[in-house]
Design a protein around this motif. Structure first.
Motif, PDB file in Angstrom:
ATOM      1  N   ASN A  58       0.651  -1.444   0.234  1.00 30.74           N
ATOM      2  CA  ASN A  58      -0.032  -0.462  -0.143  1.00 30.74           C
ATOM      3  C   ASN A  58       1.195   1.202  -0.123  1.00 30.74           C
ATOM      4  O   ASN A  58       1.755   1.240  -0.296  1.00 30.74           O
ATOM      5  N   ARG A  59       0.443   2.678  -0.036  1.00 32.56           N
ATOM      6  CA  ARG A  59       0.792   3.442  -0.321  1.00 32.56           C
ATOM      7  C   ARG A  59       1.942   3.459   1.589  1.00 32.56           C
ATOM      8  O   ARG A  59       2.812   4.224   0.908  1.00 32.56           O
ATOM      9  N   THR A  60       1.676   3.086   2.843  1.00 26.30           N
ATOM     10  CA  THR A  60       2.562   3.728   3.021  1.00 26.30           C
ATOM     11  C   THR A  60       4.049   2.529   3.158  1.00 26.30           C
ATOM     12  O   THR A  60       5.314   3.380   3.823  1.00 26.30           O
ATOM     13  N   LEU A  63       6.111   4.443   0.780  1.00 24.66           N
ATOM     14  CA  LEU A  63       6.487   5.845   1.522  1.00 24.66           C
ATOM     15  C   LEU A  63       7.974   5.395   2.747  1.00 24.66           C
ATOM     16  O   LEU A  63       8.879   6.169   2.274  1.00 24.66           O
TER      17      LEU A  63
END
Length: 303
Positions: A58-60, A63
C-alpha cells in the motif's frame, strides 16, 4: 511503561552476558562472526518471512521504502558538507556515521518485541536503506574525494544487494505480496522455529562485538560524531512526524527507526576507507548503547 523497561532490560542482559563471556575468555570476538552468519542466513530471513507474510503493498509501505532511501541520501550529503574541510578519512567517517541504519540486527528485533506488526514497515524502510548501505553511500564518498581508488557502478550495487540473504528475502516477500500470495501454514511453522532465535542471537552478537577501550581524543571525536547523528535524527523525526499523513503508530515506528544505531556495513566501509578499526568498533558500540536508551525512551513516550 513497565513492559517496555522489562523488554529493554532483557536486551541489555543478553548484550552484557555476551560481553562478559568475551571478557572472561570463554568466547572470543571472532565468535561474533559465526553468530552473524547464522543471523544473516537463517534467523533474520525467517523473521522477515514471518513478519511480512500476508503484507499488502500500500501507500504506507512504499512511503517507508522511499524514506529509507532519501534519509540516507540527505544525511550523507549533510555529513559530507559539515566536514568538507577535513581530510578524506575524517570526512568518510562523518558520512558513514551520520547515515545508515542497523535494521536487521537491532531495530527489527527491538521493535518486534513490542510491536510485531511493524515488521513490514521496517522491511520497507530497510530496502531503501540497503540500497545506500550496499554501495550508494560509498559512491557518494568517492565523489566527495576524487582521489579515491575505486568507483562503484550500478551493477556492483545490485550484485552486493542480491548477495545479501535478508535483502533477497525482502524482495521475495514483496513479490509474493504483489501477487497476494501467502505461504502455507506448514511452511510458516518451520520458518517460525528459525525466527524465534533472531532477537536473542542479534543481541548476543552485539555483546560479542562490543568494544569500550578508547583514549580521550577518540572519546571526544565519537561524542561529536554521534551528537551530529542523533541531532540530525531528532530534526528529521520532528519534521516527518509533523508533515507525513501517517497514523500515530506508523509515525512512531518511523521515529524509532531513525534513532537506530550506526549500521554494521558502514562500520566495515569506514575501516575500508582507512579509519582506525578500534575507533570504528568503539563508536559502533557506543551507538548501540545510545540507541538502546533513546529508543526505549521514545517507545515509552509515543506508545
Amino acid at each position: 511503561m513497565l513492559a517496555i523497561l522489562i523488554q529493554a532490560i532483557r536486551f541489555i542482559a543478553v548484550i552484557l552476558a555476551a560481553y562478559f563471556f568475551k571478557r572472561t575468555g570463554f568466547l572470543k570476538q571472532a565468535d561474533g562472526d559465526t553468530v552473524s552468519r547464522i543471523i544473516v542466513y537463517f534467523t533474520l530471513p525467517a523473521t522477515i518471512i514471518i513478519g511480512m507474510s500476508g503484507t499488502e503493498l500500500n501507500r504506507t509501505v512504499l512511503l517507508f521504502m522511499t524514506i529509507g532511501l532519501l534519509a540516507n541520501l540527505m544525511l550523507s550529503l549533510v555529513g559530507g558538507f559539515l566536514w568538507h574541510k577535513k581530510g578524506a578519512i575524517d570526512q568518510s567517517m562523518m558520512v558513514f556515521t551520520i547515515s545508515g541504519y542497523n535494521i536487521g540486527n537491532f531495530a527489527l528485533p527491538f521493535i518486534q518485541g513490542f510491536f510485531p506488526a511493524a515488521i513490514p514497515l521496517l522491511g520497507s524502510f530497510d530496502i531503501g536503506n540497503a540500497l545506500m548501505l550496499s554501495g550508494g553511500t560509498s559512491l557518494m564518498v568517492d565523489q566527495m574525494d576524487k582521489e579515491q581508488q575505486e568507483k562503484i557502478v550500478f551493477t556492483d550495487m545490485l550484485r552486493r544487494l542480491f548477495a545479501s540473504p535478508p535483502f533477497t528475502t525482502y524482495i521475495l516477500m514483496f513479490g509474493l505480496a504483489l501477487f497476494h500470495y501467502t505461504l502455507p501454514s506448514p511452511v510458516m511453522s518451520v520458518v517460525e522455529i528459525f525466527a524465534s532465535g533472531n532477537a536473542f542471537l542479534s543481541m548476543f552478537m552485539i555483546g560479542l562485538y562490543l568494544e569500550l577501550n578508547v583514549n580521550r581524543f577518540q572519546l571526544k571525536k565519537a561524542f561529536r560524531l554521534l551528537g551530529i547523528r542523533y541531532g540530525s535524527a531528532a530534526i528529521l523525526s520532528v519534521l516527518l512526524y509533523l508533515v507525513l499523513p501517517l497514523s500515530p503508530i506508523e509515525k512512531g515506528v518511523l521515529v524509532l527507526v531513525l534513532f537506530s544505531p550506526f549500521a554494521s556495513l558502514h562500520a566495515i566501509n569506514a575501516i575500508l576507507y582507512k579509519n582506525e578499526p578500534s575507533f570504528v568498533g568503539f563508536i559502533s558500540s557506543l551507538s548501540i548503547i545510545c540507541s538502546l536508551i533513546l529508543m526505549t525512551g521514545i517507545f515509552a513516550l509515543l506508545f
